[in-house]
Write a protein that holds these residues in place. Structure first.
Motif, PDB file in Angstrom:
ATOM      1  N   ASP A   1      32.222  42.499  37.003  1.00  0.00           N
ATOM      2  CA  ASP A   1      33.233  42.536  36.052  1.00  0.00           C
ATOM      3  C   ASP A   1      33.820  41.336  36.788  1.00  0.00           C
ATOM      4  OD1 ASP A   1      31.964  45.266  36.070  1.00  0.00           O
ATOM      5  OD2 ASP A   1      33.985  46.338  36.083  1.00  0.00           O
ATOM      6  N   ILE A   2      33.388  40.161  36.623  1.00  0.00           N
ATOM      7  CA  ILE A   2      34.111  38.897  36.132  1.00  0.00           C
ATOM      8  C   ILE A   2      35.144  38.415  34.816  1.00  0.00           C
ATOM      9  CG2 ILE A   2      34.158  36.869  37.632  1.00  0.00           C
ATOM     10  CD1 ILE A   2      32.223  37.573  39.238  1.00  0.00           C
ATOM     11  N   PRO A   3      36.361  38.632  35.179  1.00  0.00           N
ATOM     12  CA  PRO A   3      36.822  38.362  33.735  1.00  0.00           C
ATOM     13  C   PRO A   3      36.034  36.409  33.561  1.00  0.00           C
ATOM     14  CG  PRO A   3      38.541  38.500  34.958  1.00  0.00           C
ATOM     15  CD  PRO A   3      37.426  38.865  35.716  1.00  0.00           C
TER      16      PRO A   3
ATOM     17  N   ASP B   1      27.109  30.554  43.611  1.00  0.00           N
ATOM     18  CA  ASP B   1      26.742  32.087  43.741  1.00  0.00           C
ATOM     19  C   ASP B   1      27.367  33.164  44.237  1.00  0.00           C
ATOM     20  OD1 ASP B   1      25.219  30.337  41.806  1.00  0.00           O
ATOM     21  OD2 ASP B   1      23.388  30.025  43.289  1.00  0.00           O
ATOM     22  N   MET B   2      27.845  32.788  45.146  1.00  0.00           N
ATOM     23  CA  MET B   2      28.260  33.719  45.799  1.00  0.00           C
ATOM     24  C   MET B   2      29.208  34.896  45.231  1.00  0.00           C
ATOM     25  SD  MET B   2      28.807  31.955  49.947  1.00  0.00           S
ATOM     26  CE  MET B   2      28.161  32.223  51.232  1.00  0.00           C
ATOM     27  N   LEU B   3      29.866  34.560  44.205  1.00  0.00           N
ATOM     28  CA  LEU B   3      31.374  34.996  43.987  1.00  0.00           C
ATOM     29  C   LEU B   3      30.614  35.759  42.564  1.00  0.00           C
ATOM     30  CD1 LEU B   3      33.971  34.781  42.842  1.00  0.00           C
ATOM     31  CD2 LEU B   3      33.254  33.163  40.640  1.00  0.00           C
TER      32      LEU B   3
ATOM     33  N   LYS C   1      37.187  42.673  41.016  1.00  0.00           N
ATOM     34  CA  LYS C   1      36.263  44.443  41.320  1.00  0.00           C
ATOM     35  C   LYS C   1      34.959  43.981  42.048  1.00  0.00           C
ATOM     36  CE  LYS C   1      37.654  46.690  37.916  1.00  0.00           C
ATOM     37  NZ  LYS C   1      37.853  46.611  36.330  1.00  0.00           N
ATOM     38  N   LYS C   2      35.707  44.403  43.438  1.00  0.00           N
ATOM     39  CA  LYS C   2      34.302  44.298  45.158  1.00  0.00           C
ATOM     40  C   LYS C   2      32.904  44.977  43.933  1.00  0.00           C
ATOM     41  CE  LYS C   2      34.975  47.965  48.793  1.00  0.00           C
ATOM     42  NZ  LYS C   2      33.218  47.342  49.272  1.00  0.00           N
TER      43      LYS C   2
END
Ligand code: AMP
Ligand code: MG
Length: 350
Positions: A84-86, A76-78, A106-107
């Motif tokens: 925009d997590i691939p 969940d922390m991710l 990307k942060k």
């Protein structure tokens, strides 16, 4: 500042868990705690607190353009930290986390620029160590943690190493004994079209290819002489992991390597000259302080002791250090990358 050391066994007793909670409270109050991971010791602070990040840089003497890796304890922390997590990131995380793989994404704005050295990306990893995972969970915030050494020195793989570098500069050290792997995590950047390895580690190219069709390497990894291009991991541009003495790596045929090292070592006063070798070759040297780092049959034995041996060189006051190169299919890339950095690229091919 007094630095408290708390010993924690791998089974984590109830009393030890109380210490971990105490460490979590220190983090929430803006303090710094060094903790073990499976790779090296980390110097942790609250990743969401710009003042904590500033303290990390100050304690290490680290240049502030060198971003920190953010450590998490659950998936969940991710999603809270990156956008925009691939799909590939989830696939890599599923296969390798918890484990020695750091993923650059990307942060989100929740992470202050101070933590990422001003970059709009963030490096994230879930360490494979129960003490580390419990500590992050109890801190209730993601933990920004570079290696727990003074900037430029070899990374730390025991609590004693951390104490030597950082006592009086941080609040607490969680002493979980010697780490397993001994070299830092693999860093893979997923913010471009193709994944790029920015720093080699235990999770090697072949392992990444279980998930990624193609894997590129940062150009500066293989050619340290390229000063015209910047490494994508800002930290990789600095001289690193280095003992105070002059370190030279000798690479090539085993017999010629031994011959060359014996020849080079004899040029100096024996009391300040060291040879770093393995079980296989240790009896072939008879000049200077001969240190056996591990066995070539088990590359982990070499990575495990690497930084300890480099630190011992300083403890013994060695001025000239000659070391054999180590190539193998699993950890060779990671070990040689660190040796290249530690020697300032001084490798003699025989
Ligand atoms: P250390 O914490 O000592 O293992 O160093 C962390 C490494 O991760 C350094 O080489 C950093 O430059 C690299 N790093 C951290 N965050 C990023 C990022 N967002 N993009 C690229 N490299 C990063
Ligand atoms: Mg470091």
């Amino acid at each position: 500042m007094d630095t408290v050391i708390r010993k924690i066994s791998q089974d984590i007793t109830q009393q030890e868990y109380e210490y971990i909670k105490e460490a979590g409270e220190i983090i929430r109050a803006g303090g710094l705690v060094a903790f073990p991971t499976e790779t090296v010791y980390g110097l942790g602070g609250n990743a969401l607190d710009k003042n904590a990040s500033a303290r990390i840089y100050a304690a290490k003497g680290r240049p502030s353009d060198n971003p920190l890796i953010v450590h998490i304890s659950d998936m969940d922390m991710l999603d809270e930290l990156a956008k925009d997590i691939p799909e590939q990131a989830y696939a890599l995380a599923t296969l390798f986390w918890p484990g020695p793989l750091t993923i650059v994404l990307k942060k989100k704005d929740i992470i202050p620029d101070e933590t990422t050295g001003g970059l709009d990306t963030v490096a994230i990893r879930m360490p494979d160590n129960d003490i580390a995972l419990s500590f992050i969970k109890e801190a209730k915030v993601p933990i920004a943690a570079p290696s727990a050494n003074l900037s430029g020195r070899p990374s730390t793989t025991t609590a004693l190493h951390v104490w030597d570098d950082l006592s009086g500069r941080i609040d607490m050290i969680l002493d979980g004994g010697a780490v397993d792997i001994g070299v830092e995590s693999t860093i893979v950047d997923l913010t471009d079209e193709e994944p790029v390895i920015l720093r080699p580690g235990y999770v090697n190219e072949d392992m990444l290819k279980q998930v990624c069709d193609t894997v590129l390497r940062d150009q500066t990894l293989d050619d340290m002489t390229r000063t015209d291009i910047k490494p994508k991991a800002p930290g990789m541009k600095y001289r690193h992991y280095a003992p105070t003495g002059e370190l030279v790596i000798v690479s090539g045929d085993a017999h010629k390597t031994v011959e060359k090292i014996n020849e080079l070592a004899r040029q100096h006063d024996e009391s300040v000259t060291a040879v770093v070798t393995t079980e296989e070759n240790k009896d072939l040297y008879n000049y200077g302080k001969v240190i056996c780092i591990g066995t070539r049959k088990d590359p982990l034995s070499i990575s495990h002791s690497l930084y300890d041996v480099l630190r011992q060189m300083d403890d013994y006051g060695m001025k000239y250090i000659y070391m054999e190169a180590f190539y193998d299919n699993v950890l060779g890339d990671a070990i040689m990358n660190r040796l290249k950095k530690a020697s300032g690229g001084h490798i003699i091919y025989v």
